[in-house]
Design an enzyme around this catalytic site. Structure first.
Site, PDB file in Angstrom:
ATOM      1  N   HIS A 115      -3.039  -4.920  -3.528  1.00 47.52           N
ATOM      2  CA  HIS A 115      -3.302  -5.693  -4.740  1.00 47.52           C
ATOM      3  C   HIS A 115      -4.232  -6.824  -4.346  1.00 47.52           C
ATOM      4  O   HIS A 115      -3.852  -7.682  -3.562  1.00 47.52           O
ATOM      5  CB  HIS A 115      -1.996  -6.247  -5.309  1.00 47.52           C
ATOM      6  CG  HIS A 115      -1.023  -5.167  -5.693  1.00 47.52           C
ATOM      7  ND1 HIS A 115      -0.985  -4.622  -6.954  1.00 47.52           N
ATOM      8  CD2 HIS A 115      -0.071  -4.513  -4.977  1.00 47.52           C
ATOM      9  CE1 HIS A 115      -0.039  -3.675  -7.002  1.00 47.52           C
ATOM     10  NE2 HIS A 115       0.528  -3.592  -5.812  1.00 47.52           N
ATOM     11  N   ARG A 158      -5.755  -8.762  -6.652  1.00 45.91           N
ATOM     12  CA  ARG A 158      -5.489  -9.824  -7.634  1.00 45.91           C
ATOM     13  C   ARG A 158      -6.701 -10.321  -8.414  1.00 45.91           C
ATOM     14  O   ARG A 158      -6.557 -11.156  -9.300  1.00 45.91           O
ATOM     15  CB  ARG A 158      -4.816 -11.049  -6.964  1.00 45.91           C
ATOM     16  CG  ARG A 158      -3.524 -10.750  -6.231  1.00 45.91           C
ATOM     17  CD  ARG A 158      -2.449 -10.220  -7.143  1.00 45.91           C
ATOM     18  NE  ARG A 158      -1.160 -10.132  -6.460  1.00 45.91           N
ATOM     19  CZ  ARG A 158      -0.215  -9.261  -6.795  1.00 45.91           C
ATOM     20  NH1 ARG A 158      -0.410  -8.396  -7.790  1.00 45.91           N
ATOM     21  NH2 ARG A 158       0.924  -9.248  -6.156  1.00 45.91           N
ATOM     22  N   ASN A 211      -3.537  -3.542 -11.536  1.00 44.06           N
ATOM     23  CA  ASN A 211      -2.785  -4.547 -12.309  1.00 44.06           C
ATOM     24  C   ASN A 211      -3.337  -5.956 -12.145  1.00 44.06           C
ATOM     25  O   ASN A 211      -2.654  -6.883 -11.737  1.00 44.06           O
ATOM     26  CB  ASN A 211      -1.293  -4.499 -11.965  1.00 44.06           C
ATOM     27  CG  ASN A 211      -1.011  -4.787 -10.508  1.00 44.06           C
ATOM     28  OD1 ASN A 211      -1.889  -4.628  -9.664  1.00 44.06           O
ATOM     29  ND2 ASN A 211       0.193  -5.229 -10.207  1.00 44.06           N
ATOM     30  N   ASP A 229       1.216  -1.772   0.256  1.00 43.44           N
ATOM     31  CA  ASP A 229       1.601  -2.402  -1.026  1.00 43.44           C
ATOM     32  C   ASP A 229       1.428  -3.921  -0.901  1.00 43.44           C
ATOM     33  O   ASP A 229       2.247  -4.702  -1.380  1.00 43.44           O
ATOM     34  CB  ASP A 229       3.040  -2.044  -1.414  1.00 43.44           C
ATOM     35  CG  ASP A 229       3.344  -2.395  -2.870  1.00 43.44           C
ATOM     36  OD1 ASP A 229       2.424  -2.877  -3.576  1.00 43.44           O
ATOM     37  OD2 ASP A 229       4.498  -2.208  -3.301  1.00 43.44           O
TER      38      ASP A 229
END
Lengths: 307, 181, 429
Positions: free
Chosen positions: C65, C67, C97, C308
């Site tokens: 991620h 961000r 996401n 992750d």
């Protein structure tokens, strides 16, 4: 003898010696509350902050009275009146309170582990007045004090704890404490209220109230949270109370001299029938009285000391 | 290695004679037993109070009300105490309002214990008067306090230990003064 | 600029290569591998003497991620890429996401443009399966593929609607895009904060049962089998999920799976102090699950180790356990924790490199994960013996939410080469 830690976060962290010290000390404080002038100067000049993030009348009042009878300045902060609602975090709140230099912070919080976070952040003593479903050490101590007074000790006693075990911090703290002190503990509740791997806590697990209370010396009934109906852990209050309430009929299964306890407030007619709640077996009001003495003892034991 | 010097300054007979005299003095000063109560300070004072109560009973045929006071909650050194003194129960099963109270302790030293005891007593009501009886007065007062009834004045130096042993707690009745070099 | 890597142990499972060899890089590509390449250092040629070092195809983390856009206070594409190359990764695939969610061409293009500006690791965007990851309507797969997306996932917001998942698998398959599934039955896991079991019972924290993961893994492999498409299962944490995947593979279903270093390193016992850095989703499971995950790595049921990597700012974490954000960073500790598996005899070094480079490249259809002559010079050089201790203050990642703070580690990337350029080096130049 003194407490090993600056904080009282859970019964799990206390040794048998420490529990005995707290209970013995509490016994000496009982008398103060029976006096005409119910106040001693022991904690004069000390500040106790009751930081309550969850509604509570009994525990907060009990801590407040305990502090006041020891001449401490007690201040109550409840989530609805503080800046907590404005989005301030627990850590911000803690740092602000710390800057005002109190001596003890008593915290009640709906999130398990919140008192531990607070204790890590600040140098003052932290007393856990209930965190989520985790622990409620002062309740277990007052329960143990009541049991010790009524039964003379713990060895060989069978204690049945009944109701919503999964969502009960009272159950967890009592299990830790009573087992350390040598009592046997049986728990009972519908399977939906029994947390996973409960047997690994060293208790007998039952799904029928009658099995747990048979030959019990102490029956501790837990308050059922009626709002949990929505989470489909029980179908209806009516069904729950017909299978899991303690009443005149089933109490005969317990020992003749059984005592009935409840952390309060009681849902009369749900987990306890009124004749039991207010009857001769009930020691519910002794629990409340002892609660003040236990909390006085803890405030006394954690304050001061240049260690 | 510390060398200890130990000296018995009062034996069993001496203690008994002193208590008998104190009993008579209490009765004389208070003109009898009316309104009189005895309060022993934990722990030594409790046994002495009981003994004085018995002596008064022999003289006056009356059991004077006798209570037990634990002064832990009133100590002025709590905040500084590393190890918390363990409080014991206070047991004063009668009112003090308007009573003549005789506080009883074994050794009078700095006076701080008596200060705490008087604060404690006043929390139980307003006595008509408070008197103090002690078996030993060893001097070195740090507060303006004096005893009304004294078994023995024992000049001592600050670093000496004065201890009263009684059959009720351990060993025999005697008062010992010790000094370690 | 040419680079010659001399005297290292070249381990490339893609061509069954394992031995002491030299490797020559020219114009961004690998041009020669030989027992000995004799050249003289010059302004045109940089030579690294690498005795005792392992030279591997560049590591690929297919689950991170970054961000950005939206949560730049947690991580940016730049800081994420700096962390990646410092951890030995030459490529990362980033989950959609962000805010807004990467469910349309413009976000995909933004990520690729930003990553190119950073010029560190290769960044491969994963696009959302459903619009706004709401699990209702499919996102525009073809458009996003054209823009550079290389796979699809609603990571963190699992597709609960089985019919939509079926359509996603079918539609993605026709485009050659892998579907990556975060398997969680959100009704079963609702309100859960950690693994459901004895530790949660003691701590009074609501549990997430293994079954919340297992039933969704079962659903996805059944759908993949039925539609004849491929599915990749994210961060497998349970014994049950590993068993379902193992069985599906035997049955010929095109399922692949990954796990993260924390699932083979830690168990729920570690949570006893309410350390928020251990709050992850799926949660750390029991010792029994951890053992099963290690076995599934060893027997090939689990194809990939992915981190992750989930950066969270201090303010997201320094709160009550219940309110703390889920996730931990992993880019800078993954290789060392993988090497721990090698030290403990779970994997061979070659298997480890397969799971951290070769397999992710295969699953994502990337022309990476190999040192064959002619391929892109994405290379990780690491010292399998180097001792170091974790100090998150020194991490490149913007966030410091690692539970491994203070751990003693063995093995570290010393040289990370992306497209023939050194992007991270602990050697003096």
């Amino acid at each position: 003898m003194k407490l090993a830690k600056k904080d009282i976060l859970g019964i799990k962290d206390l040794s048998v010696e420490e529990i005995n010290l707290i209970l013995d000390t509490a016994e000496s404080f009982v008398e103060i509350s029976t006096r005409e002038i119910k106040k001693v100067p022991t904690l004069r000049g000390k500040t106790v902050i009751n930081l309550f993030f969850e509604a509570s009348t009994r525990t907060r009042t009990s801590f407040e009275i305990a502090g006041k009878r020891l001449s401490a300045d007690t201040i109550n902060i409840s989530a609805s009146t503080s800046s907590v609602v404005k989005g301030e975090t627990l850590v911000d709140t803690a740092r602000n309170l710390e800057a005002m230099n109190p001596d003890i912070i008593v915290i009640r919080h709906s999130a398990a582990g919140a008192p531990h976070l607070l204790a890590r952040m600040i140098r003052q003593s932290v007393i856990n007045a209930g965190d989520g479903f985790h622990e409620h050490p002062t309740q277990a101590l007052l329960d143990m004090m009541t049991i010790r007074n009524k039964k003379g000790g713990f060895g060989g006693l069978k204690v049945a704890i009944c109701g919503d075990i999964a969502h009960s911090r009272v159950a967890r703290s009592n299990i830790y404490g009573l087992k350390k002190m040598g009592a046997k503990v049986a728990v009972a509740g519908p399977a939906t209220m029994m947390p996973r791997d409960m047997d690994k806590m060293g208790v007998e697990v039952h799904y029928h109230l009658e099995e747990a209370i048979t030959d019990a010396d102490i029956v501790m009934m837990l308050r059922i949270q009626t709002e949990r109906q929505n989470q489909s852990i029980f179908p209806s209050l009516r069904e729950y109370s017909s299978y899991f309430s303690l009443n005149k009929r089933n109490i005969g299964l317990a020992k003749k001299d059984v005592i009935v306890m409840h952390p309060g407030p009681v849902n009369r007619g749900v987990e306890l029938s009124p004749d039991i709640a207010d009857g001769p077996y009930s020691v519910i009001l002794d629990q409340v009285t002892n609660g003040v003495a236990v909390r006085m003892a803890l405030l006394y034991l954690v304050t001061g000391g240049e260690s | 290695m510390a060398i200890e010097q130990k000296k018995v300054v009062m034996d069993a007979d001496g203690i008994d004679r002193s208590l008998t005299r104190i009993a008579y003095e209490i009765l004389e000063k208070n003109k009898g037993v009316e309104n009189l109560v005895l309060i022993g300070i934990r722990t030594g004072g409790v046994y002495l109070a009981n003994r004085i109560q018995k002596k008064i009973a022999i003289i006056e045929k009356v059991n004077v009300p006798t209570g037990i006071l634990d002064i832990t909650f009133y100590r002025d050194d709590l905040a500084r105490a590393r190890k918390k003194p363990h409080p014991e129960k206070t047991d004063i099963p009668f009112g003090l309002e308007g009573r003549k109270v005789v506080l009883i302790d074994d050794v009078l030293f700095t006076g701080r214990t008596i200060r705490a005891a008087m604060d404690a007593l006043i929390d139980f009501g307003r006595p008509k008067l408070i008197q103090l009886a002690v078996l030993i007065d060893r001097g070195h007062r740090e507060l303006p306090i004096r005893a009304d009834f004294v078994g023995k004045n024992l000049p001592s130096s600050r670093d000496e230990q004065v201890s009263v042993s009684l059959t009720e707690k351990k060993g025999q009745d005697e008062v010992v003064i010790e000094r370690s070099f | 600029m040419k680079i010659l890597l001399k005297g290292g142990r070249i381990v490339d499972p893609s061509q069954n290569l394992d031995g002491k060899m030299d490797l020559m890089i020219e114009d961004g590509r690998i041009v020669e591998i030989a027992k000995e390449i004799k050249k003289k250092a010059s302004s045109e040629l940089k030579i690294y003497e690498l005795p005792g070092m392992i030279v591997a195809p560049g590591l690929i983390d297919m689950h991170v991620h970054l961000r950005e856009p939206g949560y730049e206070y947690k991580e940016t594409i730049l800081t994420g890429c700096e962390a990646a190359v410092a951890g030995g990764f030459t490529s990362v695939a980033c989950m959609p996401n962000t805010a807004p969610i990467n469910d349309n061409r413009s976000i995909t293009e933004f990520i690729i443009r930003k990553a190119a500006e950073c010029g560190l690791a290769n960044v491969y965007p994963l696009a959302a399966i459903s619009k706004d990851s709401q699990g209702v309507n499919l996102a525009e797969f073809s458009e996003m593929k054209d823009a550079g997306a290389i796979g699809l996932s609603d990571d963190g917001k699992p597709v609960t609607n089985a019919a939509l998942m079926r359509r996603a698998l079918e539609y993605a398959h026709s485009l050659g895009l892998p579907v990556i599934s975060h398997c969680e039955d959100t009704a079963l896991s609702a309100g859960g904060l950690m693994n459901e079991g004895f530790v949660a019972t003691e701590l009074g924290l609501r549990g997430i049962p293994n079954s919340a993961e297992d039933v969704m893994v079962a659903r996805d492999v059944i759908l993949a089998g039925y539609t004849g498409t491929a599915v990749h299962i994210c961060h497998v944490s349970t014994k049950g999920a590993a068993a379902i995947i193992g069985k599906a593979k035997k049955d010929g279903i095109k399922v692949t799976a990954e796990t993260a270093p924390h699932y083979f390193t830690l168990s729920d016992e570690a949570l006893r102090d309410y350390d928020v850095n251990l709050k992850v989703n799926p949660p750390l499971r029991t010792e029994e699950d951890r053992t099963a995950i290690r076995a599934a790595l060893a027997d090939g049921t689990i194809d990939v180790i992915a981190t992750d990597h989930a950066p969270h700012a201090r303010t997201d974490k320094e709160v009550e356990f219940e309110y703390a954000a889920s996730g931990m960073i992993g880019l800078e500790t993954s290789l060392a924790l993988g090497l721990k598996l090698v030290a403990e005899g779970v994997l061979t070094i070659s298997q480890l490199i397969e799971k951290m480079s070769v397999n992710p490249a295969r699953i994502l259809n990337l022309p990476k994960g190999t040192l064959t002559v002619g391929s892109d010079a994405d290379i990780t050089v690491f010292d399998p013996e180097k001792l170091w201790s974790v100090d998150t203050a020194l991490f490149r990642s913007k966030s410091k939410n690692s539970p491994f703070q203070g751990w003693q580690m063995k093995g570290k990337a010393l040289l990370t080469i992306v497209g023939g350029d050194v992007k991270y080096s602990e050697y003096e130049d």
